[in-house]
Design a protein around this motif. Sequence first.
Motif, PDB file in Angstrom:
ATOM      1  N   THR A   1      22.074  -5.675  -4.264  1.00 13.93           N
ATOM      2  CA  THR A   1      20.816  -5.641  -3.512  1.00 13.93           C
ATOM      3  C   THR A   1      19.617  -5.387  -4.432  1.00 13.93           C
ATOM      4  O   THR A   1      18.543  -5.026  -3.970  1.00 13.93           O
ATOM      5  N   GLY A   2      19.802  -5.595  -5.731  1.00 13.43           N
ATOM      6  CA  GLY A   2      18.772  -5.248  -6.705  1.00 13.43           C
ATOM      7  C   GLY A   2      17.454  -5.968  -6.508  1.00 13.43           C
ATOM      8  O   GLY A   2      16.401  -5.453  -6.868  1.00 13.43           O
ATOM      9  N   ARG A   3      17.491  -7.181  -5.943  1.00 11.54           N
ATOM     10  CA  ARG A   3      16.260  -7.936  -5.734  1.00 11.54           C
ATOM     11  C   ARG A   3      15.811  -7.904  -4.272  1.00 11.54           C
ATOM     12  O   ARG A   3      14.892  -8.628  -3.902  1.00 11.54           O
ATOM     13  N   ASP A   4      16.463  -7.108  -3.478  1.00 13.25           N
ATOM     14  CA  ASP A   4      16.131  -7.021  -2.062  1.00 13.25           C
ATOM     15  C   ASP A   4      15.358  -5.740  -1.768  1.00 13.25           C
ATOM     16  O   ASP A   4      15.331  -4.813  -2.577  1.00 13.25           O
ATOM     17  N   ASP A   5      14.744  -5.711  -0.580  1.00 16.34           N
ATOM     18  CA  ASP A   5      13.998  -4.526  -0.168  1.00 16.34           C
ATOM     19  C   ASP A   5      14.904  -3.596   0.624  1.00 16.34           C
ATOM     20  O   ASP A   5      14.623  -3.236   1.769  1.00 16.34           O
ATOM     21  N   VAL A   6      16.012  -3.181   0.002  1.00 16.79           N
ATOM     22  CA  VAL A   6      17.024  -2.363   0.677  1.00 16.79           C
ATOM     23  C   VAL A   6      17.074  -0.988   0.034  1.00 16.79           C
ATOM     24  O   VAL A   6      17.343  -0.858  -1.164  1.00 16.79           O
ATOM     25  N   LEU A   7      16.815   0.030   0.837  1.00 19.95           N
ATOM     26  CA  LEU A   7      16.986   1.409   0.362  1.00 19.95           C
ATOM     27  C   LEU A   7      18.474   1.725   0.313  1.00 19.95           C
ATOM     28  O   LEU A   7      19.215   1.415   1.246  1.00 19.95           O
ATOM     29  N   LEU A   8      18.892   2.357  -0.757  1.00 19.72           N
ATOM     30  CA  LEU A   8      20.285   2.753  -0.926  1.00 19.72           C
ATOM     31  C   LEU A   8      20.349   4.260  -1.090  1.00 19.72           C
ATOM     32  O   LEU A   8      19.687   4.825  -1.964  1.00 19.72           O
TER      33      LEU A   8
ATOM     34  N   ARG B   1      14.829   3.468  -3.772  1.00 20.55           N
ATOM     35  CA  ARG B   1      13.892   3.153  -2.704  1.00 20.55           C
ATOM     36  C   ARG B   1      12.937   2.081  -3.189  1.00 20.55           C
ATOM     37  O   ARG B   1      12.137   2.315  -4.094  1.00 20.55           O
ATOM     38  N   PRO B   2      12.992   0.885  -2.614  1.00 22.46           N
ATOM     39  CA  PRO B   2      12.088  -0.189  -3.043  1.00 22.46           C
ATOM     40  C   PRO B   2      10.670   0.078  -2.570  1.00 22.46           C
ATOM     41  O   PRO B   2      10.438   0.895  -1.674  1.00 22.46           O
ATOM     42  N   PRO B   3       9.691  -0.603  -3.141  1.00 21.35           N
ATOM     43  CA  PRO B   3       8.294  -0.407  -2.718  1.00 21.35           C
ATOM     44  C   PRO B   3       8.088  -0.681  -1.233  1.00 21.35           C
ATOM     45  O   PRO B   3       7.291  -0.010  -0.583  1.00 21.35           O
ATOM     46  N   ARG B   4       8.802  -1.689  -0.724  1.00 16.08           N
ATOM     47  CA  ARG B   4       8.740  -1.980   0.706  1.00 16.08           C
ATOM     48  C   ARG B   4      10.163  -2.048   1.235  1.00 16.08           C
ATOM     49  O   ARG B   4      10.948  -2.884   0.804  1.00 16.08           O
ATOM     50  N   THR B   5      10.498  -1.163   2.148  1.00  9.81           N
ATOM     51  CA  THR B   5      11.864  -1.082   2.647  1.00  9.81           C
ATOM     52  C   THR B   5      12.001  -1.862   3.939  1.00  9.81           C
ATOM     53  O   THR B   5      11.333  -1.567   4.930  1.00  9.81           O
ATOM     54  N   ARG B   6      12.885  -2.859   3.935  1.00  5.51           N
ATOM     55  CA  ARG B   6      13.137  -3.636   5.146  1.00  5.51           C
ATOM     56  C   ARG B   6      14.469  -3.277   5.786  1.00  5.51           C
ATOM     57  O   ARG B   6      14.736  -3.631   6.931  1.00  5.51           O
ATOM     58  N   ALA B   7      15.355  -2.568   5.044  1.00  8.92           N
ATOM     59  CA  ALA B   7      16.667  -2.177   5.552  1.00  8.92           C
ATOM     60  C   ALA B   7      17.186  -1.046   4.681  1.00  8.92           C
ATOM     61  O   ALA B   7      16.629  -0.748   3.614  1.00  8.92           O
TER      62      ALA B   7
END
Length: 270
Positions: free
Chosen positions: A61-68, A18-24
Amino acid sequence: MGTEDDPSRDGALRVRRRPPRTRAAVLVLHGGRSESRSAARPWQLAALRMHPFLRVLEAATGRDDVLLGRVRYRHRGWNGAAEDPLRDARRALAELHGLVGDVPVVLLGHSMGGRAALRAADADGVRGVVALAPWCPPGEPVAQLRDRALLVVHGSRDRVTDPGESAGYVSRARAAGARAGMLLLENGDHAMLRHHARWHRTATAAVAHLLAPEAAPSELFARAFAAAGPTVLRSAPPASSDAAPGPVRESGHRPGGDVDGAARSRGPGG
Protein backbone atom coordinates in the motif's frame (compact mmCIF):
# COMPACT_ATOMS: atom_id res chain seq x y z
CA MET A 1 3.60 11.18 10.50
CA GLY A 2 6.39 8.62 10.69
CA THR A 3 6.59 4.96 11.53
CA GLU A 4 5.10 4.10 14.94
CA ASP A 5 4.38 7.77 15.65
CA ASP A 6 1.67 7.72 18.30
CA PRO A 7 -1.12 10.29 18.69
CA SER A 8 -1.10 9.44 22.39
CA ARG A 9 1.56 7.64 24.40
CA ASP A 10 -1.20 6.00 26.43
CA GLY A 11 -3.53 5.27 23.53
CA ALA A 12 -4.52 1.93 22.04
CA LEU A 13 -3.71 3.00 18.47
CA ARG A 14 -0.16 2.73 17.19
CA VAL A 15 0.27 4.28 13.76
CA ARG A 16 2.89 2.70 11.52
CA ARG A 17 2.22 4.91 8.53
CA ARG A 18 -0.14 7.83 8.04
CA PRO A 19 -0.35 9.26 4.51
CA PRO A 20 -0.96 12.98 3.93
CA ARG A 21 -4.52 12.18 2.89
CA THR A 22 -6.11 9.08 4.37
CA ARG A 23 -8.83 7.39 2.32
CA ALA A 24 -8.81 4.04 4.19
CA ALA A 25 -7.15 2.29 7.13
CA VAL A 26 -5.92 -1.15 8.13
CA LEU A 27 -5.51 -2.12 11.78
CA VAL A 28 -3.51 -5.20 12.78
CA LEU A 29 -4.31 -7.16 15.96
CA HIS A 30 -1.83 -9.76 17.19
CA GLY A 31 -2.52 -12.86 19.26
CA GLY A 32 -2.21 -13.50 22.96
CA ARG A 33 -3.35 -15.85 25.70
CA SER A 34 -6.72 -16.96 26.93
CA GLU A 35 -5.84 -15.78 30.46
CA SER A 36 -3.07 -13.38 31.45
CA ARG A 37 -3.06 -10.04 33.24
CA SER A 38 0.61 -9.46 32.54
CA ALA A 39 1.47 -6.47 30.37
CA ALA A 40 1.53 -6.88 26.60
CA ARG A 41 4.88 -5.84 25.14
CA PRO A 42 5.88 -5.24 21.51
CA TRP A 43 8.82 -7.67 21.78
CA GLN A 44 6.66 -10.64 22.81
CA LEU A 45 6.36 -13.44 20.27
CA ALA A 46 2.67 -12.90 19.54
CA ALA A 47 3.35 -9.28 18.55
CA LEU A 48 6.54 -10.07 16.62
CA ARG A 49 4.62 -12.69 14.61
CA MET A 50 2.67 -9.90 12.89
CA HIS A 51 5.67 -7.80 11.87
CA PRO A 52 6.08 -9.56 8.50
CA PHE A 53 2.42 -8.86 7.75
CA LEU A 54 2.92 -5.19 8.59
CA ARG A 55 5.95 -5.00 6.31
CA VAL A 56 4.16 -6.70 3.42
CA LEU A 57 1.09 -4.52 3.88
CA GLU A 58 3.26 -1.41 3.99
CA ALA A 59 4.98 -2.37 0.75
CA ALA A 60 1.70 -3.27 -0.95
CA THR A 61 0.00 0.00 0.00
CA GLY A 62 3.07 2.24 -0.26
CA ARG A 63 1.60 4.37 -3.04
CA ASP A 64 -1.93 4.41 -1.66
CA ASP A 65 -3.62 6.72 0.82
CA VAL A 66 -3.98 3.92 3.39
CA LEU A 67 -3.19 4.40 7.06
CA LEU A 68 -1.53 1.35 8.56
CA GLY A 69 -1.64 0.81 12.30
CA ARG A 70 -1.83 -1.77 15.03
CA VAL A 71 -3.76 -2.18 18.25
CA ARG A 72 -1.80 -1.88 21.49
CA TYR A 73 -3.09 -4.22 24.20
CA ARG A 74 -2.87 -3.46 27.89
CA HIS A 75 -2.80 -7.16 28.86
CA ARG A 76 -1.65 -10.34 27.14
CA GLY A 77 -4.89 -12.26 27.77
CA TRP A 78 -8.54 -12.23 26.77
CA ASN A 79 -9.41 -12.75 30.44
CA GLY A 80 -12.93 -14.07 30.31
CA ALA A 81 -15.73 -11.56 30.70
CA ALA A 82 -13.19 -8.70 30.82
CA GLU A 83 -12.56 -9.20 27.08
CA ASP A 84 -9.50 -6.98 27.39
CA PRO A 85 -8.27 -7.04 23.77
CA LEU A 86 -11.77 -6.27 22.52
CA ARG A 87 -11.88 -3.19 24.73
CA ASP A 88 -8.46 -2.17 23.37
CA ALA A 89 -9.62 -2.70 19.79
CA ARG A 90 -12.65 -0.49 20.36
CA ARG A 91 -10.47 2.22 21.90
CA ALA A 92 -8.09 2.05 18.93
CA LEU A 93 -10.98 2.38 16.48
CA ALA A 94 -12.33 5.40 18.36
CA GLU A 95 -8.85 6.98 18.33
CA LEU A 96 -8.55 6.24 14.61
CA HIS A 97 -11.86 7.98 13.96
CA GLY A 98 -10.69 11.01 15.93
CA LEU A 99 -7.49 11.09 13.90
CA VAL A 100 -8.76 10.68 10.33
CA GLY A 101 -12.56 10.82 10.50
CA ASP A 102 -14.89 8.52 8.57
CA VAL A 103 -12.83 6.19 6.39
CA PRO A 104 -13.36 2.51 5.54
CA VAL A 105 -11.41 0.21 7.85
CA VAL A 106 -10.28 -3.39 7.51
CA LEU A 107 -9.19 -5.32 10.60
CA LEU A 108 -6.49 -8.00 10.27
CA GLY A 109 -6.22 -10.20 13.36
CA HIS A 110 -4.42 -13.41 14.30
CA SER A 111 -5.63 -15.94 16.89
CA MET A 112 -6.89 -13.99 19.93
CA GLY A 113 -6.53 -10.84 17.82
CA GLY A 114 -8.77 -12.47 15.23
CA ARG A 115 -11.43 -12.97 17.88
CA ALA A 116 -11.13 -9.34 18.98
CA ALA A 117 -11.33 -8.14 15.36
CA LEU A 118 -14.44 -10.19 14.71
CA ARG A 119 -16.11 -8.84 17.85
CA ALA A 120 -15.21 -5.24 16.97
CA ALA A 121 -16.58 -5.49 13.43
CA ASP A 122 -19.73 -3.57 14.32
CA ALA A 123 -17.77 -0.35 14.88
CA ASP A 124 -18.55 2.52 12.53
CA GLY A 125 -16.38 2.44 9.45
CA VAL A 126 -15.34 -1.21 9.65
CA ARG A 127 -15.86 -2.68 6.20
CA GLY A 128 -14.50 -6.14 6.83
CA VAL A 129 -12.27 -8.50 8.80
CA VAL A 130 -9.45 -10.81 7.74
CA ALA A 131 -9.06 -13.35 10.55
CA LEU A 132 -5.94 -15.54 10.55
CA ALA A 133 -6.27 -18.78 12.55
CA PRO A 134 -8.87 -17.06 14.75
CA TRP A 135 -9.99 -18.25 18.16
CA CYS A 136 -13.71 -18.84 17.62
CA PRO A 137 -15.03 -20.83 20.59
CA PRO A 138 -18.53 -22.33 20.42
CA GLY A 139 -21.25 -19.76 20.98
CA GLU A 140 -19.15 -16.82 19.81
CA PRO A 141 -21.56 -14.06 18.65
CA VAL A 142 -21.92 -13.27 14.94
CA ALA A 143 -24.74 -10.69 14.80
CA GLN A 144 -22.19 -7.83 14.74
CA LEU A 145 -20.98 -9.05 11.32
CA ARG A 146 -24.24 -8.31 9.54
CA ASP A 147 -23.53 -6.36 6.33
CA ARG A 148 -19.78 -6.82 6.87
CA ALA A 149 -17.32 -8.91 4.85
CA LEU A 150 -15.34 -11.63 6.58
CA LEU A 151 -12.53 -13.82 5.28
CA VAL A 152 -11.02 -16.48 7.54
CA VAL A 153 -7.67 -18.11 6.69
CA HIS A 154 -6.84 -21.16 8.78
CA GLY A 155 -4.11 -23.81 8.56
CA SER A 156 -5.18 -27.43 8.32
CA ARG A 157 -2.45 -28.47 10.80
CA ASP A 158 -3.31 -25.89 13.45
CA ARG A 159 -2.97 -27.44 16.92
CA VAL A 160 -3.92 -24.32 18.88
CA THR A 161 -7.17 -23.03 17.41
CA ASP A 162 -9.63 -25.24 15.58
CA PRO A 163 -10.24 -24.84 11.81
CA GLY A 164 -13.49 -26.73 12.25
CA GLU A 165 -14.74 -24.12 14.70
CA SER A 166 -13.73 -21.42 12.22
CA ALA A 167 -15.77 -23.14 9.51
CA GLY A 168 -18.77 -23.29 11.81
CA TYR A 169 -18.33 -19.63 12.70
CA VAL A 170 -18.26 -18.61 9.03
CA SER A 171 -21.45 -20.59 8.39
CA ARG A 172 -23.24 -18.86 11.28
CA ALA A 173 -21.95 -15.46 10.17
CA ARG A 174 -23.44 -16.01 6.73
CA ALA A 175 -26.77 -16.86 8.29
CA ALA A 176 -26.55 -13.59 10.24
CA GLY A 177 -26.14 -11.54 7.07
CA ALA A 178 -22.36 -11.38 6.61
CA ARG A 179 -20.54 -11.90 3.33
CA ALA A 180 -18.24 -14.59 4.66
CA GLY A 181 -15.80 -17.17 3.34
CA MET A 182 -12.96 -19.36 4.53
CA LEU A 183 -9.66 -20.47 3.03
CA LEU A 184 -8.02 -23.58 4.48
CA LEU A 185 -4.26 -23.48 3.95
CA GLU A 186 -3.15 -27.08 3.49
CA ASN A 187 -0.44 -28.03 6.02
CA GLY A 188 -0.50 -24.53 7.52
CA ASP A 189 0.26 -24.19 11.25
CA HIS A 190 -0.95 -21.79 13.91
CA ALA A 191 2.26 -19.74 14.04
CA MET A 192 1.99 -19.17 10.26
CA LEU A 193 5.60 -20.27 9.78
CA ARG A 194 4.89 -23.11 7.35
CA HIS A 195 4.19 -21.58 3.93
CA HIS A 196 4.73 -18.16 5.50
CA ALA A 197 4.97 -16.39 2.14
CA ARG A 198 1.53 -17.71 1.19
CA TRP A 199 0.09 -16.50 4.50
CA HIS A 200 1.51 -13.02 3.81
CA ARG A 201 0.37 -12.87 0.18
CA THR A 202 -3.11 -14.17 0.94
CA ALA A 203 -3.66 -11.80 3.87
CA THR A 204 -2.44 -8.80 1.89
CA ALA A 205 -4.61 -9.66 -1.11
CA ALA A 206 -7.62 -10.17 1.16
CA VAL A 207 -7.14 -6.78 2.81
CA ALA A 208 -6.87 -5.09 -0.59
CA HIS A 209 -9.98 -6.87 -1.81
CA LEU A 210 -12.05 -5.91 1.23
CA LEU A 211 -10.91 -2.29 1.05
CA ALA A 212 -11.78 -1.96 -2.64
CA PRO A 213 -13.40 -5.04 -4.22
CA GLU A 214 -13.88 -3.22 -7.52
CA ALA A 215 -10.20 -2.24 -7.69
CA ALA A 216 -8.79 -5.56 -6.43
CA PRO A 217 -11.12 -8.26 -7.77
CA SER A 218 -10.24 -11.84 -6.85
CA GLU A 219 -11.60 -15.04 -8.31
CA LEU A 220 -10.22 -16.91 -5.30
CA PHE A 221 -12.12 -14.82 -2.78
CA ALA A 222 -15.27 -14.88 -4.90
CA ARG A 223 -15.09 -18.68 -4.79
CA ALA A 224 -14.52 -18.66 -1.05
CA PHE A 225 -17.53 -16.41 -0.48
CA ALA A 226 -19.70 -18.59 -2.73
CA ALA A 227 -18.54 -22.05 -1.58
CA ALA A 228 -20.66 -24.05 0.84
CA GLY A 229 -17.55 -24.95 2.86
CA PRO A 230 -13.91 -23.92 3.12
CA THR A 231 -11.86 -23.47 -0.04
CA VAL A 232 -8.54 -25.30 0.24
CA LEU A 233 -5.28 -23.61 -0.69
CA ARG A 234 -3.04 -26.48 -1.73
CA SER A 235 0.56 -26.67 -0.52
CA ALA A 236 1.78 -27.15 -4.09
CA PRO A 237 -0.88 -25.63 -6.35
CA PRO A 238 -0.93 -26.31 -10.09
CA ALA A 239 0.43 -23.51 -12.25
CA SER A 240 -3.01 -22.63 -13.61
CA SER A 241 -4.69 -22.10 -10.27
CA ASP A 242 -3.89 -20.78 -6.82
CA ALA A 243 -6.43 -22.93 -5.05
CA ALA A 244 -8.87 -25.77 -5.38
CA PRO A 245 -12.08 -26.04 -3.41
CA GLY A 246 -12.49 -28.81 -0.92
CA PRO A 247 -13.85 -29.71 2.50
CA VAL A 248 -12.26 -29.47 5.93
CA ARG A 249 -10.82 -32.88 6.68
CA GLU A 250 -12.41 -34.45 9.74
CA SER A 251 -9.66 -35.87 11.94
CA GLY A 252 -11.93 -37.52 14.47
CA HIS A 253 -10.08 -35.88 17.36
CA ARG A 254 -9.09 -32.49 18.72
CA PRO A 255 -5.32 -32.36 19.14
CA GLY A 256 -4.31 -30.24 22.10
CA GLY A 257 -1.29 -28.21 23.05
CA ASP A 258 -0.87 -24.51 22.42
CA VAL A 259 2.43 -22.69 22.83
CA ASP A 260 1.95 -22.68 26.58
CA GLY A 261 1.20 -26.39 26.71
CA ALA A 262 -2.51 -25.90 27.44
CA ALA A 263 -5.27 -27.81 25.69
CA ARG A 264 -6.53 -26.22 22.49
CA SER A 265 -10.07 -25.92 23.80
CA ARG A 266 -8.78 -23.50 26.43
CA GLY A 267 -7.81 -20.98 23.77
CA PRO A 268 -4.59 -19.61 22.32
CA GLY A 269 -1.26 -18.90 23.89
CA GLY A 270 1.38 -16.45 22.83
